[in-house]
Motif scaffolding. Structure first.
Motif, mmCIF file in Angstrom:
data_model
loop_
_atom_site.group_PDB
_atom_site.id
_atom_site.type_symbol
_atom_site.label_atom_id
_atom_site.label_comp_id
_atom_site.label_asym_id
_atom_site.label_seq_id
_atom_site.Cartn_x
_atom_site.Cartn_y
_atom_site.Cartn_z
ATOM 1 N N MET A 50 0.863 -1.115 0.016
ATOM 2 C CA MET A 50 -0.007 0.020 0.015
ATOM 3 C C MET A 50 1.033 1.245 -0.157
ATOM 4 O O MET A 50 0.580 2.293 -0.925
ATOM 5 C CB MET A 50 -0.867 0.103 1.145
ATOM 6 N N GLU A 51 1.799 1.124 0.709
ATOM 7 C CA GLU A 51 2.867 2.438 0.785
ATOM 8 C C GLU A 51 3.455 2.662 -0.585
ATOM 9 O O GLU A 51 3.587 3.862 -0.928
ATOM 10 C CB GLU A 51 3.875 2.237 1.820
ATOM 11 N N ASP A 52 3.654 1.538 -1.383
ATOM 12 C CA ASP A 52 4.231 1.802 -2.776
ATOM 13 C C ASP A 52 3.285 2.384 -3.399
ATOM 14 O O ASP A 52 3.656 3.201 -4.460
ATOM 15 C CB ASP A 52 5.080 0.616 -3.118
ATOM 16 N N PHE A 53 2.162 2.008 -3.347
ATOM 17 C CA PHE A 53 0.940 2.613 -4.177
ATOM 18 C C PHE A 53 0.738 4.114 -3.908
ATOM 19 O O PHE A 53 0.821 4.905 -4.902
ATOM 20 C CB PHE A 53 -0.473 1.867 -4.040
ATOM 21 N N PRO A 57 2.974 -4.260 -9.176
ATOM 22 C CA PRO A 57 4.131 -4.763 -10.053
ATOM 23 C C PRO A 57 4.867 -6.296 -9.821
ATOM 24 O O PRO A 57 5.205 -6.977 -10.387
ATOM 25 C CB PRO A 57 5.210 -3.765 -9.942
ATOM 26 N N ASP A 58 4.715 -6.560 -8.321
ATOM 27 C CA ASP A 58 5.122 -8.003 -8.019
ATOM 28 C C ASP A 58 4.025 -8.962 -7.886
ATOM 29 O O ASP A 58 4.368 -10.217 -7.642
ATOM 30 C CB ASP A 58 5.893 -8.006 -6.397
ATOM 31 N N GLY A 59 2.903 -8.692 -8.575
ATOM 32 C CA GLY A 59 1.801 -9.742 -8.975
ATOM 33 C C GLY A 59 0.877 -9.798 -7.520
ATOM 34 O O GLY A 59 0.069 -10.528 -7.970
ATOM 35 N N PHE A 60 0.997 -8.931 -6.661
ATOM 36 C CA PHE A 60 0.072 -9.089 -5.488
ATOM 37 C C PHE A 60 -1.266 -8.301 -5.770
ATOM 38 O O PHE A 60 -1.261 -7.209 -6.264
ATOM 39 C CB PHE A 60 0.682 -8.447 -4.168
ATOM 40 N N ILE A 62 -7.846 -6.466 -4.659
ATOM 41 C CA ILE A 62 -8.866 -7.172 -4.206
ATOM 42 C C ILE A 62 -8.741 -7.267 -2.724
ATOM 43 O O ILE A 62 -9.506 -7.529 -1.714
ATOM 44 C CB ILE A 62 -8.489 -8.683 -4.718
ATOM 45 N N PHE A 63 -7.349 -7.309 -2.142
ATOM 46 C CA PHE A 63 -7.024 -7.226 -0.763
ATOM 47 C C PHE A 63 -7.780 -5.942 -0.170
ATOM 48 O O PHE A 63 -8.517 -6.088 1.058
ATOM 49 C CB PHE A 63 -5.603 -7.309 -0.655
ATOM 50 N N ILE A 64 -7.792 -5.019 -0.518
ATOM 51 C CA ILE A 64 -8.267 -3.683 0.029
ATOM 52 C C ILE A 64 -9.728 -3.959 -0.046
ATOM 53 O O ILE A 64 -10.261 -3.444 0.987
ATOM 54 C CB ILE A 64 -7.738 -2.479 -0.759
#
Length: 72
Positions: free
Chosen positions: A1-4, A20-23, A27-29
């Protein structure tokens, strides 16, 4: 989230957003927010997420119900 937040300057994360790492952050949020409104998120998780600047809207938040939380 911080990167976003660093990349976009906000936490308005669309459900289909994938980092970018596929996470599947979107959907998580989305799932986290649904659980929060139903009172099914532990306080330490709320505090951690809010400590980086994310704010849950307080409207429509219900009290916790173990039966309801177990269905999520």
């Amino acid at each position: 989230m911080e990167d976003f937040f660093e990349d976009y300057g906000h936490y308005n994360i669309k459900t289909n957003y994938v980092s970018p790492d596929g996470f599947k952050l979107g959907i998580f949020i989305n799932n986290l927010t649904r659980k929060y409104y139903k009172g099914c998120v532990e306080n330490y998780k709320i505090e951690r997420i809010e400590s980086i600047g994310y704010k849950f809207k307080e409207t429509n938040k219900r009290g916790s119900s173990e039966e309801l939380c177990n269905k999520l």
